[in-house]
Design an enzyme around this catalytic site. Structure first.
Site, PDB file in Angstrom:
ATOM      1  N   SER A 183       0.789  -1.229   0.000  1.00 29.69           N
ATOM      2  CA  SER A 183       0.000   0.000   0.000  1.00 29.69           C
ATOM      3  C   SER A 183       0.815   1.269   0.000  1.00 29.69           C
ATOM      4  O   SER A 183       0.306   2.333  -0.366  1.00 29.69           O
ATOM      5  CB  SER A 183      -0.952   0.005   1.206  1.00 29.69           C
ATOM      6  OG  SER A 183      -0.223  -0.079   2.419  1.00 29.69           O
ATOM      7  N   HIS A 211      -5.728  -3.767  -2.173  1.00 24.16           N
ATOM      8  CA  HIS A 211      -5.529  -2.771  -3.226  1.00 24.16           C
ATOM      9  C   HIS A 211      -5.511  -3.393  -4.623  1.00 24.16           C
ATOM     10  O   HIS A 211      -5.215  -2.703  -5.598  1.00 24.16           O
ATOM     11  CB  HIS A 211      -4.236  -2.005  -2.968  1.00 24.16           C
ATOM     12  CG  HIS A 211      -4.226  -1.290  -1.661  1.00 24.16           C
ATOM     13  ND1 HIS A 211      -4.761  -0.031  -1.486  1.00 24.16           N
ATOM     14  CD2 HIS A 211      -3.774  -1.680  -0.437  1.00 24.16           C
ATOM     15  CE1 HIS A 211      -4.625   0.334  -0.222  1.00 24.16           C
ATOM     16  NE2 HIS A 211      -4.033  -0.649   0.435  1.00 24.16           N
ATOM     17  N   LYS A 242     -12.612   0.026  -1.047  1.00 26.24           N
ATOM     18  CA  LYS A 242     -11.653   0.690  -1.931  1.00 26.24           C
ATOM     19  C   LYS A 242     -12.208   0.669  -3.360  1.00 26.24           C
ATOM     20  O   LYS A 242     -13.089   1.452  -3.682  1.00 26.24           O
ATOM     21  CB  LYS A 242     -10.286   0.026  -1.794  1.00 26.24           C
ATOM     22  CG  LYS A 242      -9.684   0.224  -0.388  1.00 26.24           C
ATOM     23  CD  LYS A 242      -8.340  -0.419  -0.254  1.00 26.24           C
ATOM     24  CE  LYS A 242      -7.694  -0.079   1.088  1.00 26.24           C
ATOM     25  NZ  LYS A 242      -8.410  -0.612   2.257  1.00 26.24           N
TER      26      LYS A 242
END
Length: 393
Positions: A183, A211, A242
């Site tokens: 990240s 992610h 996300k």
């Protein structure tokens, strides 16, 4: 007042080291153009990689979910809080990830932090060995510590040392634990090699794809699809706040693993289930991710990433070689990174400065994150601002 004064001294020490954290308050929905503390800003700091957080279809789905299921769940999943919306979401996630997981089932958690802690504490105990990547997210680090297992941290992407550790381990239960997309650096873990090691040495591979889910792979199935992986040794954790644009997280794995988590994952068992309306909205999000619109947004995101790389002309600062939406610009000293973020803020750009302990000492950085909702012009504006700023300092 001695206790308060002691904390005040520690806060002043953080100020002296340029390490004190502060919040900003957004007054508008998550988007590239936002109102922050009463000021219009161009944001390059959210993890809304596909630009779905304020998508009209998701907003409508959330409204529909609240109308159908109410606002709260009323209890934990194992008491009374597991709604039809939760069940449908888990079934949809399992079907979505079935090409990469054998006998796949999924389990929805309220947060990614809870999912990571739940998996590691349920599968590992004092007699287990956990091999943890040195750049793992804090939730994986905390989960490993809380499991009370023997934790061995291997250097970033160092397969040789990891293999030596696995070969020497006599533990009955072994887990290799890694982020898929790191990240703060934006690079990818060598998942094919990690899986091969796990299969050779009889270890679980726990992958936190916070992610990568929704962004990587032709259909947005994440890092497993990106690398073409499939194995019963895989335990896959995805975040839904996300790229998916809503909230919560899930664990997907072999059905037997999920049933064990249902018995032993304390962060799942001992908390009130999330609002069913969120699960209902996530069904609409998965339709977007898996459909043509999701494919087009992933393509656009990659085009913006390439544009950002081509537009930067840095001399002292360093853009890390990331092929993901995370584009870190390493500056070095904490105070210089803070000054750069403040200078960008004055120009109307919201880009956070990331400092230790989140990143190693001496590698403070601007963490630029791109979204498919950004325009090419906005990305150019940021790149030009960074180029000017570096030359002025």
């Amino acid at each position: 007042m001695e206790l308060i004064e002691a904390l005040d001294r520690e806060l002043r020490r953080l100020d002296e080291q340029s390490l004190r954290r502060r919040r900003r308050t957004a007054d508008t929905p998550c988007a590239p153009r936002v109102q922050v503390d009463g000021r219009a800003m161009l944001a390059f700091c959210s993890n809304d990689y596909l630009g779905l957080a304020a998508h009209p279809r998701l907003v409508e789905a959330l409204r529909e979910g609240a109308t159908r299921y109410g606002v709260g769940s009323g209890g934990s999943h194992l008491i009374s809080g597991h709604s039809r919306a939760h069940e449908l979401l888990e079934e949809r996630l399992a079907a979505f990830l079935a090409p990469n997981l054998e006998a796949a089932r999924a389990m929805y958690f309220s947060t990614g932090y809870m999912a990571n802690v739940g998996v590691l504490t349920a599968l590992a105990d004092r007699d287990a060995d956990i091999f943890s990547e040195s750049l793992n997210h804090a939730s994986l680090i905390d989960g490993a510590r809380m499991s009370r297992a023997n934790v061995k941290v291997y250097p970033h992407a160092d397969l040789r040392l990891l293999e030596d550790g696995l070969a020497a381990s006599t533990a009955k239960t072994k887990l290799v634990v890694t982020d898929s997309v790191f990240s703060m650096d934006g690079d990818l873990a060598p998942l094919p090699d990690l899986l091969a090691l796990c299969e050779r040495h009889g270890a679980w591979l726990v992958v936190d794809d916070a992610h990568g889910f929704g962004v990587l792979g032709t259909h947005g199935r994440g890092a497993l699809e990106h690398f073409g992986l499939r194995s019963p040794y895989l335990i896959y954790i995805g975040t839904l706040g996300k790229a998916a644009g809503v909230g919560g997280a899930f664990v997907a794995a072999h059905a037997t693993v999920i049933d064990w988590l249902l018995q032993r994952a304390r962060p799942y068992i001992y908390t009130t289930a999330s609002a069913p309306a969120l699960a209902h909205a996530l069904l609409a999000s998965l339709d977007l991710i898996d459909g043509e619109e999701g494919r087009m947004r992933r393509m656009r995101l990659q085009a913006l990433r390439a544009q950002f790389h081509n537009s930067l002309a840095l001399r002292r600062w360093k853009l890390l070689p990331s092929h993901t939406a995370i584009q870190p610009v390493v500056i070095g000293p904490n105070d210089e990174a803070l000054k750069a973020a403040a200078a960008l803020h004055e120009q109307g750009f919201w880009v956070p400065a990331i400092r230790p302990p989140t990143v190693p000492v001496g590698t403070a950085r601007l963490r630029v994150t791109l979204s498919a909702a950004h325009t090419a012009e906005e990305v150019t504006q940021l790149a030009e601002a960074l180029n000017r700023l570096e030359r002025m300092n």
